[in-house]
Design an enzyme around this catalytic site. Structure first.
Site, PDB file in Angstrom:
ATOM      1  N   GLN A 269      43.570  38.941  41.050  1.00 24.91           N
ATOM      2  CA  GLN A 269      43.170  38.596  39.695  1.00 24.91           C
ATOM      3  C   GLN A 269      44.308  38.797  38.715  1.00 24.91           C
ATOM      4  OE1 GLN A 269      40.117  37.008  39.155  1.00 24.91           O
ATOM      5  NE2 GLN A 269      40.527  37.063  41.344  1.00 24.91           N
ATOM      6  N   HIS A 272      46.664  35.847  37.790  1.00 24.64           N
ATOM      7  CA  HIS A 272      46.248  34.705  36.966  1.00 24.64           C
ATOM      8  C   HIS A 272      47.087  34.615  35.701  1.00 24.64           C
ATOM      9  CE1 HIS A 272      42.868  32.721  38.850  1.00 24.64           C
ATOM     10  NE2 HIS A 272      42.379  33.890  39.220  1.00 24.64           N
ATOM     11  N   GLU A 337      33.286  40.408  35.527  1.00 26.52           N
ATOM     12  CA  GLU A 337      33.189  39.034  36.026  1.00 26.52           C
ATOM     13  C   GLU A 337      33.044  39.047  37.547  1.00 26.52           C
ATOM     14  OE1 GLU A 337      35.894  34.927  35.998  1.00 26.52           O
ATOM     15  OE2 GLU A 337      36.835  36.881  35.658  1.00 26.52           O
ATOM     16  N   HIS A 338      33.956  39.726  38.229  1.00 29.33           N
ATOM     17  CA  HIS A 338      33.927  39.878  39.683  1.00 29.33           C
ATOM     18  C   HIS A 338      33.754  41.358  40.021  1.00 29.33           C
ATOM     19  CE1 HIS A 338      36.734  36.387  38.954  1.00 29.33           C
ATOM     20  NE2 HIS A 338      35.845  35.811  39.747  1.00 29.33           N
ATOM     21  N   ASP A 371      36.430  32.451  45.004  1.00 24.09           N
ATOM     22  CA  ASP A 371      37.189  31.538  44.154  1.00 24.09           C
ATOM     23  C   ASP A 371      37.246  30.134  44.741  1.00 24.09           C
ATOM     24  OD1 ASP A 371      37.783  33.277  42.131  1.00 24.09           O
ATOM     25  OD2 ASP A 371      39.770  33.811  42.875  1.00 24.09           O
ATOM     26  N   HIS A 430      -1.584  21.246   9.280  1.00 27.47           N
ATOM     27  CA  HIS A 430      -1.660  21.656  10.681  1.00 27.47           C
ATOM     28  C   HIS A 430      -3.116  21.884  11.063  1.00 27.47           C
ATOM     29  CE1 HIS A 430       2.648  22.394  10.391  1.00 27.47           C
ATOM     30  NE2 HIS A 430       2.703  22.735  11.677  1.00 27.47           N
TER      31      HIS A 430
END
Length: 440
Positions: A269, A272, A337-338, A371, A430
């Protein structure tokens, strides 16, 4: 925040027993994805230009930002034949890997399809829900050195499975360089239109439509700060998936996993970009130190070592906690996230894990498998938004309509209730609308 130099690498070393641990953890996790005023102003100008000038603005911005020399949108449009050519021209190994990943992703997402349903009450009134796909979805795919064919599959295949009628993909091509794997992935995923445009101008084209680019109902896919800012600005005009922050991983280890494996999982990670986050939590201090040593030994062997080193220094951490329960507390506090549960009996942890985008179970399940090819979607909530968000899926490309079909008897019963409540709100039209249908 204390730092530990590891052969030229600085990484935060934290302990939950530290008096100021909560503050240090908050500082580590802090991420502000909101654009500054200059970026916002530039994006607003681009959105307005594309909205008013259409294709001409797209050509102008593509030439300026991607260093092209085109004169019309025809030069920024790829045909279905060109996508097929890219797929057929891949080396056999790449073509087979891409096809296998696509098949697995499709099979997983087929199981997500919700069904239309209804039920009939005793008086004959029918209530239910109708599920329908979006008419048109827009897929943003990063270009240049950040070209991810896996993102094409993860964004377009769920849309295709959902039944979206048209899938429109935009992908920038700086200096006119096309990524053949990205085009091949678009072919496999059933993308209908591909335009080689990017940035805020591409988001604007998808949101507003131009003479060439069809207007879509929802824009999905990652991008840089200009793309994220543009997506935020057009929300309401179209739907969006999320405003994604940098990639992140939280690994929890009980000390039984090979330290080299975990170091590489953290690197996966961190490579990235410099803002990505990689965190390891364990209650085994010797194990943390062994992973630290693996980081020092393996980092110089990486192709993207400078990026990884900067990422670890900025936002990485090794956290020593007291026990399993405290590790669970950290998982739910971070809402990663992971999440890798590199532990014995990971299934036993699941009932306590409330917040995580994707959960990778056991010592052999590397996050990298998710991934590319495991099947579940890799478009996941970041920056703690897993507290209230979910992975991208088929449901993001569908809508639900309520169904109400009253019988005469049902209208009579419901009308009495509605009339009473409407008059209580002083909404007499109504009330009278409901009362007209009451049986004498």
């Amino acid at each position: 925040m204390s730092q530990s130099p590891i052969a030229g690498v600085d990484i935060a070393r934290l302990s939950t027993s530290q008096a100021d641990f909560d503050r240090r953890l908050a500082d580590l996790l802090a991420w502000e994805g909101v654009s500054d005023a200059a970026v916002q102003q530039r994006v607003d100008e681009i959105l307005a230009a594309v909205k008013t000038r259409g294709d001409a603005a797209l050509v102008e911005y593509s030439n300026r930002f991607d260093r092209l020399a085109v004169t019309s949108m025809a030069e920024l449009t790829l045909s279905e034949g060109r996508l097929r050519q890219a797929f057929e021209g891949l080396p056999a190994e790449q073509r087979e890997a891409l096809s296998s990943a696509a098949e697995r992703i499709r099979a997983y997402h087929e199981r997500q399809k919700p069904a239309t349903w209804h039920y009939t009450e005793a008086d004959g009134t029918v209530l239910g829900q109708q599920v329908t796909p979006l008419d048109r979805a827009g897929i943003y795919v990063p270009g240049g050195k950040a070209a991810y064919p896996s993102s094409v599959l993860m964004n377009a295949i769920p849309a295709h499975v959902a039944g979206v009628r048209e899938i429109v993909m935009v992908v920038p091509t700086p200096d006119g360089i096309l990524n053949e794997l990205v085009l091949a992935a678009a072919y496999l995923a059933g993308v209908d239109h591909v335009f080689t445009i990017g940035g805020a101008q591409a988001v604007a084209a998808l949101a507003f439509g131009t003479e060439t680019v069809p207007r879509v109902d929802k824009v999905v896919g990652p991008g840089n700060i200009y793309v994220a800012t543009a997506k935020r600005a057009v929300f309401g005009q179209v739907g969006i998936d999320m405003i994604a922050g940098p990639s992140e991983i939280l690994v929890v280890s009980d000390g039984g996993t090979d330290p080299d494996w975990l170091a590489m999982d953290l690197f996966s990670q961190a490579e990235h970009d410099e803002d990505a986050q990689a965190v390891l939590v364990s209650w085994d201090l010797e194990h943390l130190q062994a992973v630290e040593a693996s980081i020092a030994r393996l980092l110089p062997t990486l192709d993207r070592a400078p990026i990884v080193r900067e990422s670890l220094a900025r936002r990485g951490a090794l956290i020593y906690c007291r026990d399993r329960d405290e590790a669970v507390m950290l998982i739910n506090r971070i809402a990663p996230e992971h999440l890798e549960l590199s532990v014995a009996n990971p299934e036993g942890w699941l009932p306590q894990v409330r917040h995580a985008g994707a959960i990778f179970m056991g010592r052999y399940t590397a996050e990298a498998l998710g991934d590319y090819c495991a099947g579940p979607n890799h478009v996941l909530p970041t920056s703690g938004t897993a507290r209230f968000s979910s992975p991208l899926g088929v449901y993001d490309f569908q809508k639900r309509s309520s169904i109400i079909h009253c019988s005469a008897e049902g209208a009579g019963e419901l009308g009495k209730i509605a009339s009473t409540l409407a008059r209580g709100e002083s909404l007499t039209a109504h009330a009278r609308s409901a009362e007209y249908r009451l049986r004498p």
